[in-house]
Design a protein around this motif. Structure first.
Motif, short mmCIF file in Angstrom:
data_model
loop_
_atom_site.label_atom_id
_atom_site.label_comp_id
_atom_site.label_asym_id
_atom_site.label_seq_id
_atom_site.Cartn_x
_atom_site.Cartn_y
_atom_site.Cartn_z
N LEU A 147 0.90 -1.24 -0.17
CA LEU A 147 0.29 -0.08 -0.13
C LEU A 147 0.80 1.11 -0.10
O LEU A 147 1.87 1.42 0.87
N LEU B 75 -5.03 2.42 2.35
CA LEU B 75 -6.40 1.87 1.71
C LEU B 75 -6.56 0.41 1.96
O LEU B 75 -5.46 -0.16 2.04
N ALA C 145 -6.73 -2.18 0.37
CA ALA C 145 -6.48 -2.73 -1.02
C ALA C 145 -6.98 -4.30 -1.02
O ALA C 145 -6.50 -4.80 -0.19
N LEU D 265 -12.79 -1.98 -5.67
CA LEU D 265 -11.57 -1.20 -5.38
C LEU D 265 -12.22 -0.26 -4.15
O LEU D 265 -13.27 0.36 -4.57
N THR E 54 -9.10 4.92 -4.80
CA THR E 54 -8.03 4.54 -5.40
C THR E 54 -7.62 5.16 -6.55
O THR E 54 -8.58 5.00 -7.73
N CYS F 210 -3.34 1.40 -9.57
CA CYS F 210 -2.77 -0.02 -9.27
C CYS F 210 -1.52 -0.59 -10.27
O CYS F 210 -1.72 -0.13 -11.16
N CYS G 268 -1.85 -0.78 -4.88
CA CYS G 268 -2.46 0.10 -5.39
C CYS G 268 -2.39 1.35 -4.17
O CYS G 268 -1.92 1.24 -3.09
N LYS G 269 -2.66 2.60 -4.80
CA LYS G 269 -2.45 3.77 -4.13
C LYS G 269 -3.67 4.72 -4.41
O LYS G 269 -4.37 4.53 -5.57
#
Length: 135
Positions: A9, A14, A16, A106, A110, A113, A134-135
């Motif tokens: 992450l 998140l 994720a 998601l 997000t 990814c 993912c961010k």
């Protein structure tokens, strides 16, 4: 219980989704084949592909990566998601040797990814997935 695919992450925390590294299935023939005996393998199915969708996967609007680059001997594909879209992004995890896949929306917010592949190691003809970020 199988461990999840290695997930990193970045940025804000998140929740994720993580593709489970393996799934176990129970498959069977819909009808017997005369003269043949069906056999079942107990080998778990390893994650072999990741697909991102604009909306639910049943709508079949899969997204192509925005960029793919080489990093040492790996390939990294990145998907960018528009924050202005009212539609939600979904991830689908596909598994080798089965038609079973897992899908999850998601988290809101997000932005992107990235999936890191090892092209030297193949699973069902596809490069092995090593990391999902993912961010």
């Amino acid at each position: 219980m199988a461990a999840g695919l290695f997930v990193v992450l970045a940025g804000e925390a998140l929740a994720a989704p993580q593709c489970p590294a393996e799934v176990e299935t129970q498959q069977q023939l819909t009808a017997a084949i005369p003269g043949w005996r069906d056999l079942r393998s107990k080998t778990p199915h390893r994650v072999s592909q990741v697909t991102f969708y604009d909306g639910q996967p049943s709508e079949q609007v899969s997204l192509a990566p925005d960029a793919t680059r080489k990093v040492r001997d790996r390939e990294v594909s990145t998907w960018q998601f528009a924050s202005s879209s009212e539609r939600r992004i979904w991830i689908e995890c596909g598994y080798a040797g089965t038609s079973i896949s897992l899908a999850q929306e998601l988290p809101a917010g997000t932005k992107s990814c990235s999936v890191t592949y090892n092209p030297k190691v193949r699973l069902s003809g596809l490069p092995r997935i090593e990391q999902l970020e993912c961010k």
